[in-house]
Every structure is written in C-alpha cells, then in structure tokens.
Scaffold this motif. Sequence first.
Motif: not given
Length: 138
Positions: A100, A104, A107, A109, A112
């Motif tokens: 993940r 990402l 960005h 993160q 998330e």
Amino acid sequence: MDDSDSFNPQREQEQELLVLQSIFMEEFTEKPAAKGRGRLIELRLLPFPSEGSAENHSEVLLTAVLHPTYPIVPPKISLKAVRGITDADLQQLHEEVKQRISELLGHVQLMELAELCRDFLRARNAPPDLASLHEQMD
C-alpha cells in the motif's frame, strides 16, 4: 505564483498529523525521530476502538518514521503485535502495508495505512481459545 497552490511536504505532514491526532487521540504519539531527522509517529491500532477493550482481542502498534520531505519520501513503517496476532499474521500485514505504501507514494498515507491495519485486525479479532488457555493453566 501563489505559494498556497504549490505542493509543500511540511504543510501536508502538519495537516495529516492534525487529523490523526484528532481521530486517534490517546492512541496517537508523536516524538522527534532519531538524530532529529523527521518525526516518529506511533499509532495504537485496535479493530474496534470505540467499543472498549472487551471487543478488542487483537492490537498492533504501528510506528512510522517520517522524513522531513514525507510524503515525497515514503514513511518507514514498523509493526509490533501487542496481542491476538500471530507472527505469520504480522508478516502478512507488513507485506500488505508495504504494498500500500508503494501504491500511495507521493501522497499522505498514514490514515489509510491505519485503516488497512484495522481492517486486518477486524478479520482476525477472535477471543482467545478458552480451552487452550485452560490447558495452559494445568
């Protein structure tokens, strides 16, 4: 050119950390990273944080080291099983988190990644096997 329109990693970090702190409250800790290079963020992650400890049979501590230019530079993440997670589960979760992070890149993160961990914990949030606990006591 207006500076408010340009990408500013420090501003992005500040905004993300304010959101995390407001959501996680006591489960959020921020410290200077080693050698003063960036920030160290710890998130105590439970499957159901608002349900109380009776419903939470698993817990993970997510530690993120944020470089001063994060989110341009990805966070360095470590995970520690606090309870209810096997070593194999922790390894699988770590692999999912690494994947993940790469998706990402560039960005913010952490929120998330925290949600990914919570989802993982929810799927494995089973009470300890009482029979095996009883056997351990004998």
